[in-house]
Write an enzyme that holds these catalytic residues in place. Structure first.
Site, mmCIF file in Angstrom:
data_model
loop_
_atom_site.group_PDB
_atom_site.id
_atom_site.type_symbol
_atom_site.label_atom_id
_atom_site.label_comp_id
_atom_site.label_asym_id
_atom_site.label_seq_id
_atom_site.Cartn_x
_atom_site.Cartn_y
_atom_site.Cartn_z
ATOM 1 N N CYS A 90 0.887 -1.397 0.025
ATOM 2 C CA CYS A 90 0.001 -0.236 -0.163
ATOM 3 C C CYS A 90 0.913 1.253 -0.008
ATOM 4 O O CYS A 90 0.227 2.412 -0.153
ATOM 5 C CB CYS A 90 -1.058 -0.181 1.347
ATOM 6 N N CYS A 407 0.270 3.095 6.423
ATOM 7 C CA CYS A 407 0.726 1.545 6.657
ATOM 8 C C CYS A 407 0.622 1.044 5.256
ATOM 9 O O CYS A 407 0.098 1.020 4.239
ATOM 10 C CB CYS A 407 0.008 0.932 7.656
#
Length: 422
Positions: A90, A407
């Site tokens: 991500c 994150c």
């Protein structure tokens, strides 16, 4: 070697949409090409000036595994320009931006096109390993005569044809992101109602931002439309309170307070301050710094921002109070709330940084145009969305400093410091 200020010249995204809907017949190549053309057309910068292309993509199409190069060629970027596809879950697009920053600082590049793309509407689904091996060996076996060929074909059974979609669970731990988010939410006392309320906030703010036209400068319309269909403006907290847990029995994470599968692409152009001046471009903002960290994937998979943010602030002699705008990725409501709680937790901060707690991030500075829970999360594309929203919020709110953090799978995380240019 010349160290340069990193200027953001322009950027944005095509509208993020739920998978299997608007972009269901398009590939990752189609989506990133649209985003790349969007930023090039918006800035009106000559494509011949671009000297490096870096694109993030997590679930890669095997026919266009280096989608950065294929898309760069199709949009007319010179053939001699290097293009790289990066997969770092991500935070893929923020890694593209950071690598581009390094190239510019060392003088290797002057104008970098960075981006990210993801589609869940068209993912590579493969056969099981035994079927793949069977197919690889087939040409050799077929030359050994008809009897041997029939014998070889007879090995095929129903299990050979069972499809294998890309794994959503982490390779090392075997756990889904939602399961590890449940861990950190429980650790920091984040309740189900906390998560549902935060989810409603995200949708309401995202809808408000669209309604007020805040995203006009940030979205490259697709078929003339700007709206992102993940956003639910009339979401009812009583209704989502009744949803069943999605990951563990008696858990707090549901389909509502977790990001759904999303298709989308984003892109931005960055350069040195001198190059911006040479091109006659006024930067939207400057990227002051960028840090990456790793955490224990078994226990703190999505707690990376709580480590990256203190590191970024310390390197720049700043506190949370110095930051005007926060854009922090919302993979799950439980994940972002756990990270916020960790930063405001004496025990966590003393154990990890030998310091008192950093403090509380004011809610009125955080994701005020909505976040990933509402807008959607096409893995590799999300971080440039966060960066551009941070830049545009600084200008809209007449503020100076923004902090962007996210994150990622495998316990990775990134945090960036962005400064308004004017």
């Amino acid at each position: 070697m010349s160290l340069s200020k990193i200027a953001i010249l322009g950027g944005g995204r095509i509208p993020f949409q739920p998978s299997g809907t608007v972009y269901k017949n398009l590939s990752n190549f189609d989506l990133i090409k649209s985003a790349m053309l969007g930023v090039i057309n918006k800035t009106a910068i000559d494509k011949n000036e671009i000297d490096n292309v870096l694109i993030g993509n997590v679930i890669q199409e095997v026919k266009t595994s280096n989608v950065a190069r294929e898309a760069a060629l199709q949009v007319g970027i010179p053939k001699n320009v290097h293009a790289t596809t990066i997969a770092q879950a991500c935070i893929s697009s923020s890694q593209c931006v950071s690598i581009g920053m390094d190239k510019i600082k060392t003088g290797e590049s002057k104008l970098v096109l960075a981006g990210g793309v993801e589609t869940f509407s068209d993912v590579p689904i493969r056969y099981p390993r035994k079927m793949r091996k069977w197919l690889i060996d087939f040409p050799k076996e077929s030359k050994k005569g008809k009897f041997n060929l029939l014998k070889y074909v007879s090995k095929l059974g129903p299990s050979y044809f069972k499809p294998e979609p890309p794994a959503l669970a982490n390779f090392t731990t075997g756990e889904l992101m939602g399961t590890t988010s449940e861990k950190i939410a429980q650790r920091f006392g984040v309740t189900r109602n906390d998560q549902d309320e935060f989810t409603v906030r995200s949708h309401n703010l995202a809808f408000g931002a669209h309604t007020k036209g805040y995203y006009i400068n940030e979205i490259f319309p697709y078929n003339g439309k700007f709206m992102e269909n993940n956003i639910r403006p009339k979401i009812d907290i009583k209704q989502i309170n009744n949803l069943k847990p999605s990951f563990i029995k008696n858990g707090t994470h549901t389909a509502a307070n977790s990001t759904g599968l999303t298709d989308g692409a984003s892109a931005c152009l960055i350069s040195s301050e001198q190059t911006a001046s040479d091109l006659g471009e006024i930067p939207l903002g400057y990227i002051e710094d960028s840090v990456f960290v790793g955490t224990d994937p078994f226990e703190e998979m999505l707690l990376g921002p709580a480590y990256a943010i203190p590191k970024l602030l310390e390197r720049n002699n700043l506190t949370l109070n110095d930051i005007d705008v926060f854009e922090i990725h919302e993979a799950f409501a439980g994940q972002i709330l756990a990270n916020l709680s960790a930063l405001n937790n004496d025990t966590f901060c003393k154990e990890n940084f030998n310091k008192d707690k950093l403090g509380e991030i004011p809610i009125d500075k955080l994701n005020t145009w909505g976040g990933s829970l509402a807008i959607g999360h096409p893995l590799a594309a999300s971080n440039i969305r966060n960066i551009m929203t941070a830049v545009n919020r600084l200008r809209n709110e007449n503020k100076e400093l923004a902090l962007v953090a996210a994150c990622a799978d495998s316990g990775l995380a990134n945090a960036m410091l962005i400064k308004r240019s004017y």
